[in-house]
Design a protein around this motif. Structure first.
Motif, mmCIF file in Angstrom:
data_model
loop_
_atom_site.group_PDB
_atom_site.id
_atom_site.type_symbol
_atom_site.label_atom_id
_atom_site.label_comp_id
_atom_site.label_asym_id
_atom_site.label_seq_id
_atom_site.Cartn_x
_atom_site.Cartn_y
_atom_site.Cartn_z
ATOM 1 N N PRO A 6 56.349 81.303 22.050
ATOM 2 C CA PRO A 6 56.333 82.755 21.928
ATOM 3 C C PRO A 6 55.223 83.211 20.983
ATOM 4 N N GLY A 7 54.433 84.167 21.427
ATOM 5 C CA GLY A 7 53.410 84.762 20.587
ATOM 6 C C GLY A 7 52.124 83.979 20.433
ATOM 7 N N ARG A 8 52.035 82.795 21.032
ATOM 8 C CA ARG A 8 50.821 81.979 20.934
ATOM 9 C C ARG A 8 50.550 81.297 22.259
ATOM 10 N N SER A 9 49.314 80.914 22.450
ATOM 11 C CA SER A 9 48.936 80.169 23.650
ATOM 12 C C SER A 9 49.343 78.711 23.456
ATOM 13 N N GLY A 10 50.325 78.275 24.205
ATOM 14 C CA GLY A 10 50.731 76.886 24.067
ATOM 15 C C GLY A 10 52.120 76.619 24.590
ATOM 16 N N ILE A 11 52.585 75.391 24.307
ATOM 17 C CA ILE A 11 53.888 74.943 24.794
ATOM 18 C C ILE A 11 54.677 74.286 23.665
ATOM 19 N N ARG A 12 55.984 74.294 23.840
ATOM 20 C CA ARG A 12 56.911 73.588 22.950
ATOM 21 C C ARG A 12 57.654 72.578 23.825
ATOM 22 N N ALA A 13 57.703 71.341 23.357
ATOM 23 C CA ALA A 13 58.434 70.307 24.089
ATOM 24 C C ALA A 13 59.625 69.854 23.260
ATOM 25 N N ARG A 14 60.702 69.512 23.965
ATOM 26 C CA ARG A 14 61.919 68.988 23.332
ATOM 27 C C ARG A 14 62.407 67.807 24.149
ATOM 28 N N GLY A 15 62.761 66.742 23.456
ATOM 29 C CA GLY A 15 63.312 65.585 24.158
ATOM 30 C C GLY A 15 62.442 64.363 23.997
ATOM 31 N N GLU A 16 62.220 63.679 25.092
ATOM 32 C CA GLU A 16 61.503 62.409 25.096
ATOM 33 C C GLU A 16 60.407 62.442 26.152
ATOM 34 N N ILE A 17 59.233 61.928 25.788
ATOM 35 C CA ILE A 17 58.121 61.830 26.733
ATOM 36 C C ILE A 17 57.922 60.348 27.014
ATOM 37 N N SER A 18 58.362 59.940 28.204
ATOM 38 C CA SER A 18 58.342 58.530 28.596
ATOM 39 C C SER A 18 58.119 58.457 30.099
ATOM 40 N N ALA A 19 58.239 57.277 30.650
ATOM 41 C CA ALA A 19 58.016 57.095 32.092
ATOM 42 C C ALA A 19 58.907 58.029 32.923
ATOM 43 N N SER A 43 57.960 69.267 17.360
ATOM 44 C CA SER A 43 58.934 68.912 16.318
ATOM 45 C C SER A 43 60.259 68.423 16.890
ATOM 46 N N ASP A 44 60.584 68.807 18.117
ATOM 47 C CA ASP A 44 61.842 68.378 18.734
ATOM 48 C C ASP A 44 61.646 67.247 19.745
ATOM 49 N N VAL A 45 60.486 66.591 19.693
ATOM 50 C CA VAL A 45 60.250 65.421 20.548
ATOM 51 C C VAL A 45 60.603 64.187 19.724
ATOM 52 N N VAL A 46 61.548 63.399 20.238
ATOM 53 C CA VAL A 46 62.009 62.227 19.493
ATOM 54 C C VAL A 46 61.147 61.001 19.759
ATOM 55 N N PHE A 47 60.420 60.990 20.877
ATOM 56 C CA PHE A 47 59.592 59.833 21.226
ATOM 57 C C PHE A 47 58.536 60.270 22.224
ATOM 58 N N ILE A 48 57.323 59.727 22.063
ATOM 59 C CA ILE A 48 56.274 59.885 23.067
ATOM 60 C C ILE A 48 55.621 58.522 23.249
ATOM 61 N N ASP A 49 55.527 58.065 24.483
ATOM 62 C CA ASP A 49 54.922 56.758 24.727
ATOM 63 C C ASP A 49 53.401 56.872 24.813
ATOM 64 N N VAL A 50 52.727 55.726 24.901
ATOM 65 C CA VAL A 50 51.266 55.704 24.917
ATOM 66 C C VAL A 50 50.718 56.484 26.107
ATOM 67 N N ALA A 51 51.360 56.393 27.253
ATOM 68 C CA ALA A 51 50.889 57.137 28.427
ATOM 69 C C ALA A 51 51.030 58.644 28.216
ATOM 70 N N GLY A 52 52.058 59.075 27.499
ATOM 71 C CA GLY A 52 52.210 60.497 27.185
ATOM 72 C C GLY A 52 51.117 60.989 26.258
ATOM 73 N N VAL A 53 50.747 60.162 25.267
ATOM 74 C CA VAL A 53 49.645 60.509 24.372
ATOM 75 C C VAL A 53 48.336 60.507 25.151
ATOM 76 N N THR A 54 48.185 59.551 26.063
ATOM 77 C CA THR A 54 46.979 59.486 26.908
ATOM 78 C C THR A 54 46.831 60.760 27.718
ATOM 79 N N ALA A 55 47.920 61.232 28.308
ATOM 80 C CA ALA A 55 47.866 62.467 29.098
ATOM 81 C C ALA A 55 47.418 63.634 28.233
ATOM 82 N N LEU A 56 47.897 63.697 27.003
ATOM 83 C CA LEU A 56 47.488 64.751 26.076
ATOM 84 C C LEU A 56 46.000 64.632 25.739
ATOM 85 N N ALA A 57 45.543 63.421 25.424
ATOM 86 C CA ALA A 57 44.132 63.197 25.082
ATOM 87 C C ALA A 57 43.213 63.536 26.251
ATOM 88 N N VAL A 58 43.570 63.102 27.442
ATOM 89 C CA VAL A 58 42.757 63.387 28.631
ATOM 90 C C VAL A 58 42.701 64.886 28.891
#
Length: 117
Positions: free
Chosen positions: A26-39, A65-80
């Motif tokens: 809300p109020g900014r350009s972006g997203i908030r994620a909650r949960g787990e980023i995995s396969a 802040s509400d993401v409990v885990f992000i795997d390497v592929a999730g970080v890769t997707a962000l970097a790409v």
């Protein structure tokens, strides 16, 4: 549990399985994620990042802040995603501890991503 609304999709909350909720900031350009980023949740994560890139205008925020885990592929997707932006940067706020370590290990000096702890 109620329905999960997302920018670009949600992995359904199933007992014993990973779930990810992604919503606009809300109020900014972006997203908030909650949960787990995995396969199991990566398709929703990648879809949300694709939407973020489409709407990008200078600076986009990714609040984790509400993401409990992000795997390497999730970080890769962000970097790409950050590397393919025409200009500007992505500010990642309050990521899980493994995200900055993975970025530093595989993309040292990537100036398109700023990590705000």
């Amino acid at each position: 549990m109620g329905a999960l609304h997302a920018v670009a999709g949600v992995a359904p909350a199933v007992p014993g399985r990973a779930a990810l909720e992604v919503s606009p900031l809300p109020g900014r350009s972006g997203i908030r994620a909650r949960g787990e980023i995995s396969a199991l949740t990566r398709p929703s994560w990648e879809q949300a990042l694709s939407e973020l890139a489409r709407r990008h205008a200078g600076v986009s925020y990714v609040e984790l802040s509400d993401v409990v885990f992000i795997d390497v592929a999730g970080v890769t997707a962000l970097a790409v995603t950050a590397m393919t932006l025409p200009d500007g940067r992505v500010v990642v706020e309050n990521p899980p501890p493994q995200l900055p370590r993975v970025l530093e290990m595989f993309w040292p000096g990537l100036d398109r991503i700023e990590v705000a702890l």
